[in-house]
Write an enzyme that holds these catalytic residues in place. Structure first.
Site, PDB file in Angstrom:
ATOM      1  N   CYS A  37      -2.724 -12.853  16.149  1.00  0.00           N
ATOM      2  CA  CYS A  37      -3.767 -13.443  15.661  1.00  0.00           C
ATOM      3  C   CYS A  37      -3.999 -14.399  15.678  1.00  0.00           C
ATOM      4  O   CYS A  37      -4.613 -15.208  14.989  1.00  0.00           O
ATOM      5  CB  CYS A  37      -3.579 -12.456  14.323  1.00  0.00           C
ATOM      6  SG  CYS A  37      -3.916 -10.172  15.320  1.00  0.00           S
ATOM      7  N   CYS A  70      10.155 -18.221  36.540  1.00  0.00           N
ATOM      8  CA  CYS A  70      12.077 -17.115  36.745  1.00  0.00           C
ATOM      9  C   CYS A  70      11.948 -15.867  36.079  1.00  0.00           C
ATOM     10  O   CYS A  70      11.635 -15.613  37.251  1.00  0.00           O
ATOM     11  CB  CYS A  70      12.742 -18.192  34.854  1.00  0.00           C
ATOM     12  SG  CYS A  70      12.001 -17.958  33.608  1.00  0.00           S
TER      13      CYS A  70
END
Ligand SMILES: [Zn+2]
Length: 392
Positions: free
Chosen positions: A197, A350
């Site tokens: 947020c 990755c």
């Protein structure tokens, strides 16, 4: 599915309490019995922020006898847009103390216990053990999994809520009677995929919409009334003004509450959630693509240079077609930068997106401003694009 009350009724209500709670007492489903149960209840609120604010205020007003507050932060001016338990004169004060003062003003009969510390693996069980029910108002994944795991290990029910912009979700997780948070979300999202947020914003009143659902469910569980939100996920869209429900089943393969659990005690939650540096988080925000997007770019011959920053052994197990292996350390040592093409868009990946986010920060700092990374990494790729390939 209805469940028996969590709490035994208190011996009696005082004359003052009868006056105060009269609008509850005349509801047949609550009545004297339900109100006495609330009086005997101990509820712990994790966080006195966006969700904790309305939750604490309504739990206090409802007559929950003991309210615990876990909160170590101080009130900031930017909190006041939604954290209505705090006011202008509280800016700079301890949030826990500010929340306690508001609770006492709403209902002086509530016993408030402050835990002014960060919830962690060393204190969570001891704190939770004192309460009948936990209300989770945290906004980060590491604490969410910590709350879930501790609640499951201690056999406690907890009411969960989450908010972002105009969207909210809520559910009750109670492994004895239904799924846990891990059944719904077995893996934490890769860093950069789900903005907080603080990064993305939240409509202030959304806190009340979701916080009030949490209090509603807490009261039902404590008093043993109604249909608890166990095994159901409530999804609220404030812009469309819709509530949707999704069934959530207990996952027999859940690592925590499944038939053969692999998580039998608390773990390292920062590592589990892919703790990344602040730089990596900043780099990943807005520069994270999905495996599907990568596949689209590949299929449309987009001019990209795909780099796998894992170790050779991992590359051997499974890799994304077309990826060039350049382990993360080569970037950290600076050796890899000269190998970077200037005329192609650099895409990093990755295993899950943690290491590639770190390398992304290095590349951005070196001037490769349009470099991106793949959220979810090769694991996400296998899940979404090539499910026949192995994961590790
Ligand atoms: Zn589970």
């Amino acid at each position: 599915m209805s469940l028996p009350p969590l709490v035994e009724p208190a011996a009696e209500l005082t004359v003052d309490e009868v006056r105060r709670y009269s609008r509850h007492l005349i509801i047949p489903d609550v009545g004297m019995d339900g109100q006495k149960r609330l009086k005997n209840s101990k509820v712990l609120c994790v966080g006195a922020g966006g969700l904790g604010s309305p939750a604490l205020m309504y739990l206090a007003a409802a007559g929950v006898g003991t309210l615990g507050i876990v909160e170590f932060d101080t009130v900031d001016e930017s909190n006041l847009q939604r954290q209505i338990i705090h006011g202008q004169s509280d800016v700079g004060r301890s949030k826990a103390e500010s929340a306690r003062d508001s609770v006492k003003e709403i209902n002086p009969y509530v016993n408030v216990i402050l835990h002014e510390e960060r919830l962690d693996v060393d204190n969570v069980k001891e704190i939770f053990a004192e309460y009948d029910l936990i209300l989770d108002g945290t906004d980060n994944f590491a604490t969410r999994y910590l709350v879930n795991d501790a609640a499951v290990l201690l056999g406690k029910p907890y009411v969960w809520g989450s908010i972002y912009r105009f969207d909210g979700q809520a559910s009750v997780f109670w492994a004895e009677h239904g799924p846990c948070y891990r059944c719904l979300y077995p893996e934490a999202p890769p860093p950069g995929m789900v903005p907080s947020c603080a990064e993305g914003g939240v409509l202030g009143v959304l806190c009340a919409s979701i916080g009030s659902i949490q209090v509603n469910e807490a009261i039902k569980l404590l008093a043993g009334i109604g249909e608890p939100l166990v095994g159901r996920l409530m999804i609220y869209d404030a812009l469309e003004m819709t509530y949707r429900q999704v069934k959530v089943r207990k996952d027999p393969n859940c690592a925590l509450c499944g038939e053969n659990p692999t998580v039998t005690d608390l773990i390292d939650y920062e590592a589990f959630c892919g703790a990344v540096s602040e730089e990596a988080q900043v780099a990943a925000a807005g520069n994270t693509i999905t495996p599907k997007q990568l596949k689209e770019w590949q299929d449309t011959d987009e001019d990209i240079y795909l780099i796998d920053v894992r170790e050779p052994a991992e590359y051997e197990i499974v890799s994304i077609p077309g990826a060039t292996l350049i382990p993360k350390n080569e970037f950290l040592l600076g050796n890899a930068l000269e190998k970077m093409p200037q005329d192609k868009k650099i895409v990093l990946h990755c295993k899950t997106g943690v290491r590639s986010a770190e390398v992304l920060a290095v590349l951005h700092a070196a001037g490769f401003a349009d470099a991106v990374h793949v959220g979810g990494g090769v694991i996400g790729w296998v899940n979404q694009i090539e499910p026949e390939k192995p994961v590790y």
